[in-house]
Design a protein around this motif. Structure first.
Motif, PDB file in Angstrom:
ATOM      1  N   PRO A  69      45.354  35.567  39.625  1.00  0.00           N
ATOM      2  CA  PRO A  69      46.835  35.178  39.759  1.00  0.00           C
ATOM      3  C   PRO A  69      47.585  35.553  38.347  1.00  0.00           C
ATOM      4  O   PRO A  69      47.292  35.210  37.270  1.00  0.00           O
ATOM      5  N   GLY A 117      42.905  42.130  50.278  1.00  0.00           N
ATOM      6  CA  GLY A 117      43.353  43.187  50.176  1.00  0.00           C
ATOM      7  C   GLY A 117      42.397  44.176  49.480  1.00  0.00           C
ATOM      8  O   GLY A 117      42.122  45.314  49.759  1.00  0.00           O
ATOM      9  N   TYR A 157      36.135  37.699  43.141  1.00  0.00           N
ATOM     10  CA  TYR A 157      36.283  35.863  42.512  1.00  0.00           C
ATOM     11  C   TYR A 157      37.702  35.393  43.161  1.00  0.00           C
ATOM     12  O   TYR A 157      37.662  34.124  43.188  1.00  0.00           O
TER      13      TYR A 157
HETATM   14  C1  LIG Z   1      46.312  38.106  42.819  1.00  0.00           C
HETATM   15  S1  LIG Z   1      45.885  36.996  43.946  1.00  0.00           S
HETATM   16  C2  LIG Z   1      44.566  37.864  44.682  1.00  0.00           C
HETATM   17  C3  LIG Z   1      44.868  39.295  45.628  1.00  0.00           C
HETATM   18  C4  LIG Z   1      43.876  39.530  46.588  1.00  0.00           C
HETATM   19  N1  LIG Z   1      42.705  39.926  45.483  1.00  0.00           N
HETATM   20  C5  LIG Z   1      44.337  40.947  47.208  1.00  0.00           C
HETATM   21  O1  LIG Z   1      43.726  41.959  46.771  1.00  0.00           O
HETATM   22  O2  LIG Z   1      44.753  40.789  48.271  1.00  0.00           O
HETATM   23  C6  LIG Z   1      45.144  35.897  42.995  1.00  0.00           C
HETATM   24  C7  LIG Z   1      44.349  34.865  43.720  1.00  0.00           C
HETATM   25  O3  LIG Z   1      43.712  33.884  42.687  1.00  0.00           O
HETATM   26  C8  LIG Z   1      43.521  32.633  43.565  1.00  0.00           C
HETATM   27  N2  LIG Z   1      43.211  31.802  42.407  1.00  0.00           N
HETATM   28  C9  LIG Z   1      43.983  30.844  41.708  1.00  0.00           C
HETATM   29  N3  LIG Z   1      43.374  30.288  40.964  1.00  0.00           N
HETATM   30  C10 LIG Z   1      42.112  30.382  41.288  1.00  0.00           C
HETATM   31  C11 LIG Z   1      40.948  29.618  40.770  1.00  0.00           C
HETATM   32  N4  LIG Z   1      41.022  28.899  40.161  1.00  0.00           N
HETATM   33  N5  LIG Z   1      39.562  30.285  41.268  1.00  0.00           N
HETATM   34  C12 LIG Z   1      39.588  31.425  42.223  1.00  0.00           C
HETATM   35  N6  LIG Z   1      40.854  31.910  42.760  1.00  0.00           N
HETATM   36  C13 LIG Z   1      41.876  31.638  42.228  1.00  0.00           C
HETATM   37  C14 LIG Z   1      44.805  32.613  44.298  1.00  0.00           C
HETATM   38  O4  LIG Z   1      44.688  31.640  45.443  1.00  0.00           O
HETATM   39  C15 LIG Z   1      45.169  34.072  44.806  1.00  0.00           C
HETATM   40  O5  LIG Z   1      44.564  34.112  45.910  1.00  0.00           O
END
Ligand SMILES: C[S@@+](CC[C@H](N)C(=O)[O-])C[C@H]1O[C@@H](n2cnc3c(N)ncnc32)[C@H](O)[C@@H]1O
Length: 401
Positions: free
Chosen positions: A296, A237, A231
């Protein structure tokens, strides 16, 4: 550069970092791109000083009665047993001579620091960190100080862990298998820049990923043929790790609010030999066997890698994140098919971003129940001290109806 000029450079970089949200390593790169005369030893020394001034931001500011970049650099010299007056001379390229106030702060006997200064964490996080670690707070904070080793995930679609260890050794890299993640290798002496220049990286034999994130991917228990929604996929990653676990069979929808991050998945997937990931910023109401929400978060679990986060984080930002996480869990849960699983993960160690969300969600969603991650723990709580990994949290929830 002279040693004193390196100190002035560290002050300049720390000052630049006060007015940008960019990561410290990027600001350092840009600083030196404009100063080609600096050699690799200069760059390494300045970077080391900048990161040290973030790692010890609280105690250095406490020692000098001032949190400015200059004050922290002066305190960093003191901490290594040097006399700041030898370097803060005002000579060409050196920082200006010590002021009367600075000299007085240096001459004063050290005062007993409060808890958050001793633990090198922001004062407002004291209640949360105490809730997380209790009597182990200081030991946990101390374990978050040293630089983290480089962690990589072996891409099992391209190679096997033992094969990669041998191949890396032939290129001069010493890699040790990680104890918990079956796909992980740890390289204590290596740097990401040297490793990413390796042909093995270009050929997709590995990706950079800490062991905790790999354990999270393993806890997802993704199987070949499954339909999976990532999601908040970011640059992919976890999606790539899930694709390898699925032996590149099935379907992974990588969703994120930021198309720019999703755009990085294509080249990474190609390198890794992954063809089952599709990226999107909008989702039709379809349900999945597995929904991963890698939310996030504060990144408090990554303080070893990004020490600047300790200084930059604010109560307002934490409140925003907590509200967003609660919304995203509810949003993501709607995509879980009956019998399917929702996996919630963060690289935070704060209960308000982790266990407390899950408790609140389970209270309002009786159709979900936790699937314990081990015989000892319902949820996965990682930290540099507990698991010798980054700080991380994972909860696995099964939907009954
Ligand atoms: C911790 S990072 C994800 C890292 C990724 N899963 C990885 O393993 O490389 C969190 C992600 O949440 C996304 N994000 C923030 N608000 C969001 C929303 N309302 N809906 C979906 N994604 C969102 C950000 O753009 C960011 O890419």
């Amino acid at each position: 550069m002279t040693p004193a000029a390196r100190l002035q450079a560290a002050i300049d970089v720390l000052t630049a970092l006060e007015t940008t949200a960019a990561p410290a390593d990027r600001v350092l790169r840009e600083y030196f791109r404009a100063r080609r005369y600096a050699g690799s030893k200069d760059r390494a020394a300045v970077a080391e000083r900048v990161f040290d001034c973030f790692r010890h931001a609280g105690s250095y500011a406490w020692r000098m009665n001032e949190a400015s970049p200059r004050a922290r650099v002066i305190a960093s010299l003191l901490a290594e047993g040097a006399d700041p007056a030898d370097f803060f001379t005002g000579a060409s390229y050196a920082p200006a001579a010590l002021t009367k106030e600075e000299a007085a702060a240096l001459a004063a006997p050290p005062r007993d620091p409060p808890l958050h200064v001793e633990g090198e964490f922001p004062a407002f996080l004291e209640p949360e960190l105490t809730k997380a670690f209790g009597a182990d707070l200081f030991a946990e904070m101390a374990a978050m100080q040293p630089r983290a080793p480089v962690g990589i995930r072996v891409n099992t679609l391209r190679t096997a862990r033992e094969t990669l260890v041998t191949a890396l050794a032939s290129e001069g890299f010493e890699a040790t298998p990680t104890p918990h993640a079956a796909t992980g290798l740890r390289l204590d002496g290596a740097t990401t820049s040297k490793l990413s220049a390796s042909g093995l990286f270009a050929a997709g034999h590995f990706e950079f990923q800490d062991e905790a994130a790999q354990i999270c991917a393993a806890l997802c228990d993704a199987k070949p043929g499954m339909r999976v929604l990532d999601y908040a996929a970011g640059a992919g990653g976890k999606a790539l790790a899930l694709a390898a676990a699925m032996n590149n069979k099935g379907e992974i929808v990588a969703h994120d609010i930021e198309a720019g991050r999703l755009a990085m998945i294509g080249p990474r997937a190609e390198r890794a030999g992954v063809s089952i990931i599709r990226t999107t910023t909008s989702l039709p109401p379809v349900q999945y066997d597995l929904v991963l929400l890698d939310a996030p978060c504060s990144g408090t679990g990554t303080w070893r890698r990004q020490p600047e986060l300790r200084v930059r984080f604010t109560p307002e930002r934490l409140a925003q994140l907590v509200a967003l996480q609660a919304k995203l869990i509810a949003d993501a849960s709607r995509f879980v098919a009956p019998g399917g699983r929702l996996v919630y993960a963060t690289c935070s160690v704060l209960p308000c971003e982790n266990d407390e969300h899950i408790a609140a969600f389970l209270g309002t969603h009786p159709e979900f129940a936790p699937v314990p991650v081990s015989d000892r723990e319902t949820f996965f709580h990682a930290s540099p001290r507990r698991t010798q990994t980054d700080g991380f949290f994972t909860a696995v929830l099964r939907r009954s109806t």
